[in-house]
Design a protein around this motif. Structure first.
Motif, PDB file in Angstrom:
ATOM      1  N   GLN A   1     -11.393  11.349  17.649  1.00 41.88           N
ATOM      2  CA  GLN A   1     -10.246  13.143  18.509  1.00 41.88           C
ATOM      3  C   GLN A   1      -9.714  13.987  18.217  1.00 41.88           C
ATOM      4  O   GLN A   1      -9.548  13.761  16.077  1.00 41.88           O
ATOM      5  CB  GLN A   1      -9.467  11.999  18.749  1.00 41.88           C
TER       6      GLN A   1
ATOM      7  N   VAL B   1     -10.213   1.350  19.753  1.00 41.60           N
ATOM      8  CA  VAL B   1     -10.402   1.408  21.516  1.00 41.60           C
ATOM      9  C   VAL B   1     -10.673  -0.110  21.456  1.00 41.60           C
ATOM     10  O   VAL B   1     -11.932  -0.306  21.970  1.00 41.60           O
ATOM     11  CB  VAL B   1     -10.748   2.563  22.856  1.00 41.60           C
TER      12      VAL B   1
ATOM     13  N   ALA C   1     -10.496   6.919  16.708  1.00 37.79           N
ATOM     14  CA  ALA C   1      -9.521   6.066  17.109  1.00 37.79           C
ATOM     15  C   ALA C   1     -10.131   5.250  17.797  1.00 37.79           C
ATOM     16  O   ALA C   1     -11.136   5.590  17.852  1.00 37.79           O
ATOM     17  CB  ALA C   1      -9.118   7.670  18.696  1.00 37.79           C
TER      18      ALA C   1
ATOM     19  N   TYR D   1      -8.919  12.897  13.581  1.00 39.89           N
ATOM     20  CA  TYR D   1      -9.309  11.361  12.845  1.00 39.89           C
ATOM     21  C   TYR D   1      -9.912  10.184  13.834  1.00 39.89           C
ATOM     22  O   TYR D   1     -10.254  10.951  15.128  1.00 39.89           O
ATOM     23  CB  TYR D   1      -7.589  10.369  13.281  1.00 39.89           C
TER      24      TYR D   1
ATOM     25  N   ARG E   1      -6.688   4.829  14.032  1.00 37.03           N
ATOM     26  CA  ARG E   1      -5.274   5.060  14.674  1.00 37.03           C
ATOM     27  C   ARG E   1      -5.993   3.965  15.833  1.00 37.03           C
ATOM     28  O   ARG E   1      -7.043   3.710  16.491  1.00 37.03           O
ATOM     29  CB  ARG E   1      -4.666   5.752  14.853  1.00 37.03           C
ATOM     30  N   ILE E   2      -5.026   3.192  15.866  1.00 36.03           N
ATOM     31  CA  ILE E   2      -5.285   2.089  17.314  1.00 36.03           C
ATOM     32  C   ILE E   2      -4.223   2.848  18.291  1.00 36.03           C
ATOM     33  O   ILE E   2      -2.545   2.309  18.123  1.00 36.03           O
ATOM     34  CB  ILE E   2      -5.219   0.615  17.517  1.00 36.03           C
TER      35      ILE E   2
ATOM     36  N   ARG F   1      -0.974   4.732  13.126  1.00 38.58           N
ATOM     37  CA  ARG F   1      -2.173   4.677  12.250  1.00 38.58           C
ATOM     38  C   ARG F   1      -2.449   2.723  11.374  1.00 38.58           C
ATOM     39  O   ARG F   1      -0.897   2.300  11.486  1.00 38.58           O
ATOM     40  CB  ARG F   1      -1.785   5.436  10.917  1.00 38.58           C
TER      41      ARG F   1
ATOM     42  N   GLU G   1      -6.058  15.490  16.508  1.00 40.15           N
ATOM     43  CA  GLU G   1      -4.478  15.704  16.693  1.00 40.15           C
ATOM     44  C   GLU G   1      -4.212  16.509  17.474  1.00 40.15           C
ATOM     45  O   GLU G   1      -3.174  16.240  18.319  1.00 40.15           O
ATOM     46  CB  GLU G   1      -3.826  15.515  15.150  1.00 40.15           C
TER      47      GLU G   1
ATOM     48  N   GLY H   1      -2.583   5.972  18.877  1.00 40.57           N
ATOM     49  CA  GLY H   1      -1.338   6.039  18.133  1.00 40.57           C
ATOM     50  C   GLY H   1      -0.486   5.827  17.063  1.00 40.57           C
ATOM     51  O   GLY H   1      -0.486   6.764  16.220  1.00 40.57           O
TER      52      GLY H   1
END
Length: 162
Positions: free
Chosen positions: A101, A114, A112, A110, A59-60, A64, A103, A62
């Motif tokens: 991180q 950045v 993440a 998942y 995810r980026i 997917r 959920e 939040g």
């Protein structure tokens, strides 16, 4: 008797067809379809990947944007290397970072991403070098308990009645 038997077979076939339809719908809508091609393939090395599984989200912000396709151990560094398949329309800067991180408190994990601010972008086959592994809830709880007992100068003996 034959008509009743044919009705039972037809009912069974309809039930199986509906079950297959719902299973296929759940796989496609759940975002866990096994389409591995068509995206950027990136790798990243982590010290801990507790709770992360193949097929986990990438995810980026939040949202997917991909999934984890493979996890393995590097025999030289003993780090967990994961392979990510990310949407090909994203232009991820080369200095982007990745972290594992949760959920939720009891939920799955998942990856993440950045995005950084570099001019150069990651190409397929690229590597994310700035990573942060998963944090163990048990380890954090143990550290908290240890720090609280260290704050009490008398320890357990001071709290016991005489």
């Amino acid at each position: 008797m034959k008509a009743q038997r044919l009705a039972e077979i037809a009912t069974g076939a309809v039930v199986i067809a509906v079950a297959v339809f719902f299973l296929a719908y759940a796989v496609v809508q759940g975002g866990r379809a096994t389409a591995a091609g068509g995206g950027l393939v990136l790798t990243a090395a982590f010290d801990r990947v507790d709770g992360l599984n193949n097929g986990a989200d990438v995810r980026i912000g939040g949202v997917r944007v991909g999934s984890v396709t493979e996890m393995r151990i590097d025999p030289r560094t003993f780090l967990a290397e994961i392979t990510l398949n990310v949407r090909s329309d994203l232009q991820l800067p080369r200095d982007s970072s990745a972290e594992i991180q949760s959920e939720s408190l009891l939920g799955g994990r998942y990856v993440a991403i950045v995005p950084g601010g570099a001019e150069q972008v990651l190409a397929s086959g690229g590597r994310i070098t700035d990573t942060q592994g998963s944090i163990s809830l048990e380890s954090l709880l143990g550290r908290f308990i240890f720090s609280v007992t260290q704050m009490n100068p008398g320890g357990e003996a001071a709290a016991a009645p005489r």
